[in-house]
Design a protein around this motif. Structure first.
Motif, short mmCIF file in Angstrom:
data_model
loop_
_atom_site.label_atom_id
_atom_site.label_comp_id
_atom_site.label_asym_id
_atom_site.label_seq_id
_atom_site.Cartn_x
_atom_site.Cartn_y
_atom_site.Cartn_z
N TYR A 131 41.61 36.16 39.74
CA TYR A 131 41.43 37.30 38.86
C TYR A 131 40.30 36.95 37.89
O TYR A 131 40.29 35.84 37.33
CB TYR A 131 42.71 37.60 38.07
N GLY A 167 41.50 41.07 41.35
CA GLY A 167 41.41 42.05 40.28
C GLY A 167 40.91 41.41 39.00
O GLY A 167 40.16 40.43 39.03
N ARG A 189 41.61 48.36 32.35
CA ARG A 189 41.83 49.35 33.41
C ARG A 189 40.56 50.15 33.68
O ARG A 189 40.21 50.43 34.83
CB ARG A 189 42.97 50.30 33.01
N ARG A 192 38.17 48.12 35.70
CA ARG A 192 38.61 48.10 37.10
C ARG A 192 38.25 49.39 37.82
O ARG A 192 37.74 49.38 38.95
CB ARG A 192 40.13 47.87 37.12
N ASP A 193 38.52 50.51 37.15
CA ASP A 193 38.23 51.81 37.76
C ASP A 193 36.73 51.99 38.01
O ASP A 193 36.32 52.52 39.05
CB ASP A 193 38.75 52.94 36.87
N ALA A 195 34.59 49.60 38.56
CA ALA A 195 34.23 48.73 39.69
C ALA A 195 34.60 49.38 41.01
O ALA A 195 33.83 49.34 41.98
CB ALA A 195 34.91 47.38 39.55
N ARG A 196 35.76 50.01 41.04
CA ARG A 196 36.18 50.72 42.26
C ARG A 196 35.22 51.85 42.60
O ARG A 196 34.90 52.10 43.77
CB ARG A 196 37.59 51.28 42.07
N PRO A 200 34.48 49.67 46.10
CA PRO A 200 35.85 49.17 46.15
C PRO A 200 35.95 47.74 46.69
O PRO A 200 36.88 47.00 46.32
CB PRO A 200 36.56 50.16 47.08
N ILE A 203 36.28 44.58 44.14
CA ILE A 203 37.44 44.32 43.29
C ILE A 203 38.71 44.04 44.09
O ILE A 203 39.78 43.85 43.54
CB ILE A 203 37.63 45.51 42.32
N GLY A 206 42.21 45.37 43.35
CA GLY A 206 42.02 45.91 42.01
C GLY A 206 43.22 45.77 41.10
O GLY A 206 43.49 46.64 40.26
N GLU A 207 43.92 44.67 41.21
CA GLU A 207 45.09 44.46 40.36
C GLU A 207 44.68 44.12 38.93
O GLU A 207 43.60 43.59 38.69
CB GLU A 207 45.96 43.34 40.93
#
Length: 252
Positions: A131, A167, A189, A192-193, A195-196, A200, A203, A206-207
């Protein structure tokens, strides 16, 4: 917040059940399924004889901050059904140890550490789930990438076959201000979003690894997939958090 020490298998079962019940309630408040959240008990400072009781109570994956402590416990508990997660800052000269026994690493915060891990993992013939740690609070005392450095780090990690990005991870601000804590989790969060949205593949699943004994319910409400809970399971620690999360002047 009081955290009584667990000294029996039954006490550990009760503490684990209490934490899981809070996880379920927090997930329900957020409209989530509690099965999306993994509890990672953190056994730092806990002696091996008490860790055996926790394992007997059902804790089969444990988190440790300091590599030497984790290495010792791994060796002394080799007969037990337990996997080890390193959740604290890693110096490059300790990559060899982590590559040898850890099942996952929650605090990847530099390309130099990734390179050191990759070399050792190739020699071991294995891979490691990681992570990427992000400093979401802006505190100088915290390790982790600046938020703006996350895209470049994720892109660079494409080049390492042995390092599997699962993630992002963060430590929220140490504060009684729940909204300030929540803001840290919301930022992770959002990173992460983003990066997605870019790619996708960068990540992995994506945790989000975020939340400790004092704030894991807030973390779950904001999307945590892994909560790292120590004192609520094992009891209050004899050492302060500063020992495990050193100040900026102690960084190496």
């Amino acid at each position: 917040m009081e955290f009584p020490t667990a000294n029996t298998v039954e006490a550990f079962r009760e503490n684990l059940a209490a934490v899981r019940a809070k996880i379920e309630r927090a997930a329900e408040r957020a409209g989530r399924n509690a099965s999306e959240v993994r509890l990672l008990p953190v056994s730092k400072t806990v002696p091996e004889e008490r860790i055996r009781l926790a394992i007997a109570a059902g804790a089969h994956q444990l988190g440790e901050n300091k590599v030497q402590e984790a290495k010792r416990k791994h060796a002394n508990l080799i007969d037990e059904d337990v996997k080890w997660s390193i959740i604290g800052h890693l110096q490059t000269n300790k990559a060899k140890e982590v590559a040898a026994f850890a099942s996952e690493f929650h605090a990847l915060d530099s390309l130099r550490v990734a390179e050191a891990l990759d070399r050792r993992l190739e020699m071991e013939g294995r891979s490691l789930d990681v992570y990427v740690q992000v400093n979401t609070s802006g505190e100088e005392s915290k390790y982790g990438l600046e938020p703006g450095a996350v895209p470049g780090m994720l892109e660079a990690l494409r080049g390492f076959e042995t390092v599997n990005v699962k993630g992002l991870m963060t430590l929220a601000i140490f504060s009684d201000d729940k909204e300030a804590v929540r803001t840290c989790f919301q930022l992770l969060r959002r990173l992460r979003d983003e990066a997605r949205d870019r790619d996708p593949a960068l990540i992995g699943p994506g945790e989000l690894s975020m939340g400790m004994s004092s704030d894991y319910e807030i973390a779950i409400e904001e999307g945590a997939n892994v909560v790292r809970v120590g004192q609520a399971i094992f009891g209050a620690r004899p050492t302060t958090d500063a020992y495990y999360w050193p100040s900026a002047t102690a960084k190496q």
